[in-house]
Design an enzyme around this catalytic site. Structure first.
Site, mmCIF file in Angstrom:
data_model
loop_
_atom_site.group_PDB
_atom_site.id
_atom_site.type_symbol
_atom_site.label_atom_id
_atom_site.label_comp_id
_atom_site.label_asym_id
_atom_site.label_seq_id
_atom_site.Cartn_x
_atom_site.Cartn_y
_atom_site.Cartn_z
ATOM 1 N N ASP A 10 3.601 24.039 26.930
ATOM 2 C CA ASP A 10 4.699 23.193 27.417
ATOM 3 C C ASP A 10 5.998 23.539 26.693
ATOM 4 O OD1 ASP A 10 5.941 21.221 28.876
ATOM 5 O OD2 ASP A 10 5.256 19.579 27.599
ATOM 6 N N GLY A 11 7.095 23.411 27.416
ATOM 7 C CA GLY A 11 8.413 23.540 26.781
ATOM 8 C C GLY A 11 9.253 24.707 27.261
ATOM 9 N N ASN A 12 8.797 25.430 28.290
ATOM 10 C CA ASN A 12 9.579 26.583 28.773
ATOM 11 C C ASN A 12 10.968 26.157 29.260
ATOM 12 O OD1 ASN A 12 7.294 28.087 28.385
ATOM 13 N ND2 ASN A 12 6.760 28.241 30.549
ATOM 14 N N GLY A 13 10.987 25.064 30.026
ATOM 15 C CA GLY A 13 12.245 24.602 30.624
ATOM 16 C C GLY A 13 13.246 24.186 29.549
ATOM 17 N N HIS A 27 10.356 30.448 31.735
ATOM 18 C CA HIS A 27 9.005 30.803 32.195
ATOM 19 C C HIS A 27 8.716 32.285 31.922
ATOM 20 C CE1 HIS A 27 8.310 26.873 33.721
ATOM 21 N NE2 HIS A 27 9.199 26.948 34.700
ATOM 22 N N ARG A 62 7.283 20.059 41.739
ATOM 23 C CA ARG A 62 8.541 20.654 41.248
ATOM 24 C C ARG A 62 9.352 21.197 42.431
ATOM 25 N NH1 ARG A 62 7.847 23.018 35.221
ATOM 26 N NH2 ARG A 62 6.674 21.222 34.489
ATOM 27 N N LEU A 122 -12.965 38.854 24.587
ATOM 28 C CA LEU A 122 -12.387 37.530 24.865
ATOM 29 C C LEU A 122 -12.464 37.272 26.361
ATOM 30 C CD1 LEU A 122 -10.490 35.128 23.781
ATOM 31 C CD2 LEU A 122 -8.590 36.500 24.640
ATOM 32 N N ARG A 178 0.079 14.293 25.078
ATOM 33 C CA ARG A 178 -0.809 13.825 26.152
ATOM 34 C C ARG A 178 -1.587 15.019 26.712
ATOM 35 N NH1 ARG A 178 4.430 12.542 28.233
ATOM 36 N NH2 ARG A 178 5.270 14.333 29.336
ATOM 37 N N LEU A 179 -2.623 14.704 27.516
ATOM 38 C CA LEU A 179 -3.498 15.769 28.025
ATOM 39 C C LEU A 179 -3.118 16.230 29.427
ATOM 40 C CD1 LEU A 179 -6.965 14.633 26.621
ATOM 41 C CD2 LEU A 179 -5.438 16.402 25.746
ATOM 42 N N SER A 180 -2.312 15.438 30.133
ATOM 43 C CA SER A 180 -1.801 15.844 31.445
ATOM 44 C C SER A 180 -2.881 16.405 32.378
ATOM 45 C CB SER A 180 -0.664 16.871 31.278
ATOM 46 O OG SER A 180 0.378 16.334 30.518
HETATM 47 C C1 FPP Z 1 5.443 23.969 31.103
HETATM 48 O O1 FPP Z 1 6.793 24.096 30.756
HETATM 49 C C2 FPP Z 1 4.979 25.206 31.659
HETATM 50 C C3 FPP Z 1 4.556 25.371 32.936
HETATM 51 C C4 FPP Z 1 4.520 24.301 33.958
HETATM 52 C C5 FPP Z 1 4.086 26.656 33.403
HETATM 53 C C6 FPP Z 1 3.462 27.520 32.365
HETATM 54 C C7 FPP Z 1 3.858 28.879 32.670
HETATM 55 C C8 FPP Z 1 4.007 29.875 31.783
HETATM 56 C C9 FPP Z 1 3.690 29.764 30.364
HETATM 57 C C10 FPP Z 1 4.526 31.186 32.177
HETATM 58 C C11 FPP Z 1 4.000 31.713 33.400
HETATM 59 C C12 FPP Z 1 2.583 31.992 33.331
HETATM 60 C C13 FPP Z 1 2.041 33.020 33.954
HETATM 61 C C14 FPP Z 1 0.585 33.212 33.892
HETATM 62 C C15 FPP Z 1 2.834 34.007 34.678
HETATM 63 P P1 FPP Z 1 7.836 23.141 31.451
HETATM 64 O O2 FPP Z 1 8.481 23.872 32.553
HETATM 65 O O3 FPP Z 1 7.163 21.855 31.857
HETATM 66 O O4 FPP Z 1 8.831 22.908 30.272
HETATM 67 P P2 FPP Z 1 9.693 21.599 29.999
HETATM 68 O O5 FPP Z 1 8.710 20.484 29.704
HETATM 69 O O6 FPP Z 1 10.514 21.975 28.815
HETATM 70 O O7 FPP Z 1 10.497 21.358 31.234
#
Ligand code: FPP
Length: 224
Positions: A10-13, A27, A62, A122, A178-180
């Site tokens: 979590d946390g890409n955005g 992402h 989304r 793995l 949380r486990l979402s």
């Molecule tokens: C949560 O971050 C992440 C996701 C919903 C997607 C996870 C995807 C990746 C790690 C990359 C893509 C994976 C592959 C296999 C190509 P968020 O967008 O909810 O972040 P935020 O909570 O900061 O908005």
């Protein structure tokens, strides 16, 4: 060491937004970290099974533009990373309902599973269109259709994870606790770890530290 490690990435955005970048960039960077962590786990024998939450049943809520981007990123990842799987002796598997994905994406998933099927260092399991409640309902329906009585064993064997052991260690990055809807059945006695680090900033060093604290936990499984 955990036999089965599960990670909520979590946390890409937020990582992207805090740098004035688009969520897509977050992402993209997240996919790179996914590769680094997977490779590290294979090379250092951190665990035998590594499950990563890449797309949940709720992620369809989304904006379409983000969903489309994630689908393309996944397609590119599966294609460009094939060598990473083969060179590191990694077997690729998935959990989740793949029927909602395009034929093209399904073909790429099937192809990578096929070419990596002999990987022994793995097993990396991507959770794709995965949600525990959806998985449990699908499993219960399978049993009902086959007129098999519901027991812990029969239900366990009807889950997407039938071939994999229970989760020993679960990490969630990004600061939420949380486990979402992730591996709820399989994590019944998992040790939980919550990190404030946003997934794109997550490092092999932090993973090492978390593995050390896992070693120090006492697991009693309800006993004494
Ligand atoms: C949560 O971050 C992440 C996701 C919903 C997607 C996870 C995807 C990746 C790690 C990359 C893509 C994976 C592959 C296999 C190509 P968020 O967008 O909810 O972040 P935020 O909570 O900061 O908005």
């Amino acid at each position: 060491m955990p036999q089965h490690l599960a990670i909520i990435m979590d946390g890409n955005g937020r990582w992207a937004q805090s740098r004035g970048l688009s969520r897509k960039d977050g992402h993209k960077r997240g996919a790179e970290v996914l590769r680094t962590i997977t490779q590290y786990c294979a090379q250092n024998v951190c665990t035998q099974f590594l499950t990563l939450y890449a797309f949940s049943t709720e992620n369809w809520n989304r904006p379409t533009i983000e969903i489309t981007f994630l689908m393309h990123l996944l397609e590119d990842y599966l294609e460009s990373e094939t060598q990473t799987y083969l060179q590191n002796n990694i077997r690729f598997q998935t959990i989740g309902d793949l029927s909602k994905f395009s034929q093209r994406l399904n073909d790429k998933i099937a192809q990578l599973k096929r070419v990596s099927e002999n990987g022994t260092r793995l097993t990396q399991i991507l959770a794709l269109n995965y949600g525990s409640r959806d998985e449990i309902v699908r499993a219960a329906n399978k049993l009902a259709c086959a007129q098999i009585p519901v027991t812990q064993d029969s239900l366990n064997n009807a889950l997407d994870t039938a071939q994999f052991p229970n989760v020993d260690m679960l990490i969630r990055t990004g600061g939420e606790q949380r486990l979402s809807n992730f591996l709820l059945w399989q994590s019944h006695y998992a040790e939980l770890f919550f990190s404030d680090t946003l997934w794109p900033d997550f490092t092999t060093y932090e993973l090492q530290q978390l593995l050390k604290s896992f070693e120090q936990r006492t697991r009693r499984f309800g006993g004494l």
